[in-house]
Design an enzyme around this catalytic site. Structure first.
Site, mmCIF file in Angstrom:
data_model
loop_
_atom_site.group_PDB
_atom_site.id
_atom_site.type_symbol
_atom_site.label_atom_id
_atom_site.label_comp_id
_atom_site.label_asym_id
_atom_site.label_seq_id
_atom_site.Cartn_x
_atom_site.Cartn_y
_atom_site.Cartn_z
ATOM 1 N N TYR A 1 40.142 35.412 50.148
ATOM 2 C CA TYR A 1 40.430 35.973 48.826
ATOM 3 C C TYR A 1 40.611 37.489 48.926
ATOM 4 O O TYR A 1 41.457 38.065 48.252
ATOM 5 C CB TYR A 1 39.311 35.640 47.837
ATOM 6 C CG TYR A 1 39.486 34.309 47.141
ATOM 7 C CD1 TYR A 1 40.174 33.260 47.768
ATOM 8 C CD2 TYR A 1 38.985 34.081 45.869
ATOM 9 C CE1 TYR A 1 40.331 32.045 47.138
ATOM 10 C CE2 TYR A 1 39.137 32.853 45.231
ATOM 11 C CZ TYR A 1 39.805 31.834 45.870
ATOM 12 O OH TYR A 1 39.972 30.628 45.247
ATOM 13 N N GLU B 1 48.374 41.150 47.970
ATOM 14 C CA GLU B 1 49.122 41.106 46.715
ATOM 15 C C GLU B 1 49.222 42.505 46.103
ATOM 16 O O GLU B 1 50.293 42.922 45.636
ATOM 17 C CB GLU B 1 48.449 40.147 45.736
ATOM 18 C CG GLU B 1 48.516 38.678 46.143
ATOM 19 C CD GLU B 1 47.621 37.798 45.296
ATOM 20 O OE1 GLU B 1 47.444 38.110 44.098
ATOM 21 O OE2 GLU B 1 47.086 36.798 45.822
#
Length: 213
Positions: A149, A156
């Site tokens: 994550y 991102e």
């Protein structure tokens, strides 16, 4: 709800999770092998479209949560799916010439997403079949996110940052400001998603260990 009524959504979820695990396996192997032998910019040129298509299928997750087919919180599902759609549609599709697409962060985001989803979808597919999920797969499901994550969200964020100039040039200044707004949402959104998974990890892994003592 009667047994026949429950059977249909269960079969649908088994099929959906199995197919999704297979599709993300394609993304993973594309990233590893094309990346290893050809590298960038060929990697994005050859794999970008399949990555976009596979990730867009995740809108099904929102329907499953909203319709009560799965118990995953709707807000958590929407936050995760939309953040990824913002990347694949907002950058990969709308800005094909963004430097982010040909940067190493494209590799890290694809690896982070694909490994996470192969594990997650495989876990649910096996669980729904009632075959008994192997302990190692359960551990992977509720432990690998601690790293993936972080690498995924960081990648991102980097993609949006690297795309700011291209967004303003190719679409308009408002588009780069949209990216900035998305980046601002990432802070609380990522915290909510990460803490939710930590709670789930404690519940599944440590909850089970307490019951067996």
């Amino acid at each position: 709800m009667s047994a026949p009524a429950q059977a249909h959504p269960k079969k649908w979820l088994i099929a959906y999770n199995s197919i999704s695990a297979s599709l993300w396996s394609i993304v993973f192997f594309n990233t590893v092998f094309v990346g290893a032998f050809l590298g960038q910019p060929s990697l994005f040129d050859l794999t970008g479209k399949i990555t976009i298509a596979v990730q867009c299928l995740a809108v099904t997750e929102i329907y499953n949560s909203a319709a009560g087919v799965v118990k995953t919180p709707l807000f958590t599902t929407v936050a995760q799916v939309l953040s990824r759609l913002a990347v694949v549609i907002g950058v990969f599709l709308v800005l094909p010439n963004s430097p982010a697409n040909y940067h190493w962060v494209y590799i890290t985001v694809c690896l982070s997403w694909s490994i996470t989803e192969i594990i997650r979808y495989s876990f649910y597919a096996i669980s729904l079949r009632g075959e008994g999920v192997p302990q190692w797969l359960t551990w992977l499901r509720y432990s690998t996110f601690l790293v993936l994550y972080v690498t995924g969200i960081s990648s991102e964020v980097a993609i949006f940052v690297l795309s700011l100039d291209e967004a303003a040039t190719a679409v308009g200044k408002w588009y780069s400001w949209l990216f900035i707004a998305i980046l601002a949402i990432y802070v609380p959104g990522s915290y909510i998603l990460y803490t939710y998974m930590i709670k789930q990890r404690r519940k599944v892994l440590y909850g089970k260990s307490k019951k067996t003592q």
